[in-house]
Motif scaffolding. Sequence first.
Motif, PDB file in Angstrom:
ATOM      1  N   UNK A 167       0.868  -1.177   0.000  1.00  0.00           N
ATOM      2  CA  UNK A 167       0.000   0.000   0.000  1.00  0.00           C
ATOM      3  C   UNK A 167       0.898   1.219   0.000  1.00  0.00           C
ATOM      4  N   UNK A 168       0.547   2.217  -0.794  1.00  0.00           N
ATOM      5  CA  UNK A 168       1.313   3.454  -0.800  1.00  0.00           C
ATOM      6  C   UNK A 168       1.204   4.131   0.556  1.00  0.00           C
ATOM      7  N   UNK A 169       2.256   4.790   0.975  1.00  0.00           N
ATOM      8  CA  UNK A 169       2.320   5.406   2.310  1.00  0.00           C
ATOM      9  C   UNK A 169       1.246   6.447   2.555  1.00  0.00           C
ATOM     10  N   UNK A 170       0.831   7.147   1.543  1.00  0.00           N
ATOM     11  CA  UNK A 170      -0.155   8.203   1.725  1.00  0.00           C
ATOM     12  C   UNK A 170      -1.581   7.656   1.824  1.00  0.00           C
ATOM     13  N   UNK A 171      -1.700   6.337   2.015  1.00  0.00           N
ATOM     14  CA  UNK A 171      -3.025   5.728   2.113  1.00  0.00           C
ATOM     15  C   UNK A 171      -3.656   5.517   0.756  1.00  0.00           C
ATOM     16  N   UNK A 172      -2.851   5.612  -0.270  1.00  0.00           N
ATOM     17  CA  UNK A 172      -3.331   5.497  -1.644  1.00  0.00           C
ATOM     18  C   UNK A 172      -3.595   4.067  -2.080  1.00  0.00           C
ATOM     19  N   UNK A 173      -3.190   3.789  -3.273  1.00  0.00           N
ATOM     20  CA  UNK A 173      -3.490   2.518  -3.918  1.00  0.00           C
ATOM     21  C   UNK A 173      -2.833   1.330  -3.237  1.00  0.00           C
ATOM     22  N   UNK A 174      -3.484   0.185  -3.430  1.00  0.00           N
ATOM     23  CA  UNK A 174      -2.941  -1.097  -2.990  1.00  0.00           C
ATOM     24  C   UNK A 174      -2.755  -1.960  -4.221  1.00  0.00           C
ATOM     25  N   UNK A 175      -1.739  -2.800  -4.194  1.00  0.00           N
ATOM     26  CA  UNK A 175      -1.520  -3.696  -5.314  1.00  0.00           C
ATOM     27  C   UNK A 175      -0.315  -4.585  -5.068  1.00  0.00           C
ATOM     28  N   UNK A 176       0.058  -5.335  -6.105  1.00  0.00           N
ATOM     29  CA  UNK A 176       1.128  -6.316  -6.029  1.00  0.00           C
ATOM     30  C   UNK A 176       2.332  -5.857  -6.832  1.00  0.00           C
ATOM     31  N   UNK A 177       3.526  -6.086  -6.273  1.00  0.00           N
ATOM     32  CA  UNK A 177       4.774  -5.748  -6.948  1.00  0.00           C
ATOM     33  C   UNK A 177       5.682  -6.975  -6.873  1.00  0.00           C
ATOM     34  N   UNK A 178       6.375  -7.262  -7.974  1.00  0.00           N
ATOM     35  CA  UNK A 178       7.326  -8.373  -7.983  1.00  0.00           C
ATOM     36  C   UNK A 178       8.398  -8.116  -6.930  1.00  0.00           C
ATOM     37  N   UNK A 179       8.683  -9.107  -6.113  1.00  0.00           N
ATOM     38  CA  UNK A 179       9.620  -8.964  -4.996  1.00  0.00           C
ATOM     39  C   UNK A 179      11.016  -8.553  -5.459  1.00  0.00           C
ATOM     40  N   UNK A 180      11.440  -8.986  -6.637  1.00  0.00           N
ATOM     41  CA  UNK A 180      12.783  -8.676  -7.138  1.00  0.00           C
ATOM     42  C   UNK A 180      12.980  -7.176  -7.396  1.00  0.00           C
ATOM     43  N   UNK A 181      11.878  -6.417  -7.452  1.00  0.00           N
ATOM     44  CA  UNK A 181      11.950  -4.977  -7.702  1.00  0.00           C
ATOM     45  C   UNK A 181      12.005  -4.164  -6.411  1.00  0.00           C
ATOM     46  N   UNK A 182      11.947  -4.859  -5.276  1.00  0.00           N
ATOM     47  CA  UNK A 182      11.837  -4.197  -3.976  1.00  0.00           C
ATOM     48  C   UNK A 182      12.976  -4.591  -3.051  1.00  0.00           C
ATOM     49  N   UNK A 183      13.219  -3.729  -2.084  1.00  0.00           N
ATOM     50  CA  UNK A 183      14.108  -4.036  -0.974  1.00  0.00           C
ATOM     51  C   UNK A 183      13.287  -3.856   0.295  1.00  0.00           C
ATOM     52  N   UNK A 184      13.440  -4.743   1.238  1.00  0.00           N
ATOM     53  CA  UNK A 184      12.722  -4.557   2.494  1.00  0.00           C
ATOM     54  C   UNK A 184      12.450  -5.839   3.231  1.00  0.00           C
ATOM     55  N   UNK A 185      11.556  -5.746   4.167  1.00  0.00           N
ATOM     56  CA  UNK A 185      11.263  -6.840   5.068  1.00  0.00           C
ATOM     57  C   UNK A 185       9.784  -7.040   5.208  1.00  0.00           C
TER      58      UNK A 185
END
Length: 78
Positions: free
Chosen positions: A60-78
């Motif tokens: 979910x976007x931090x500003x309470x915006x859209x929700x959706x799915x992102x390929x894990x390989x494009x992200x860093x985090x936990x």
Amino acid sequence: ENDGGWIHRSLTSSAAYHIVKVKIANMRSQPTVGSSIVAKLAYGDVLRTLERRNDWVKVKQRDGGLRGWVARRLLWGW
């Protein structure tokens, strides 16, 4: 990126987040490459982690915006 450092505990949260680590990442309606794109995310965008499913992360976007799915390989985090 091999960055390191310290941060005071009062500035952290137990909530999970991911950060976009590529120039542009597609946020999709479902955890598949063929599903519709609901948003274009940019390098450095911080996203609240809602769910993990195989190679995909529901965010979910931090500003309470859209929700959706992102390929894990494009992200860093936990």
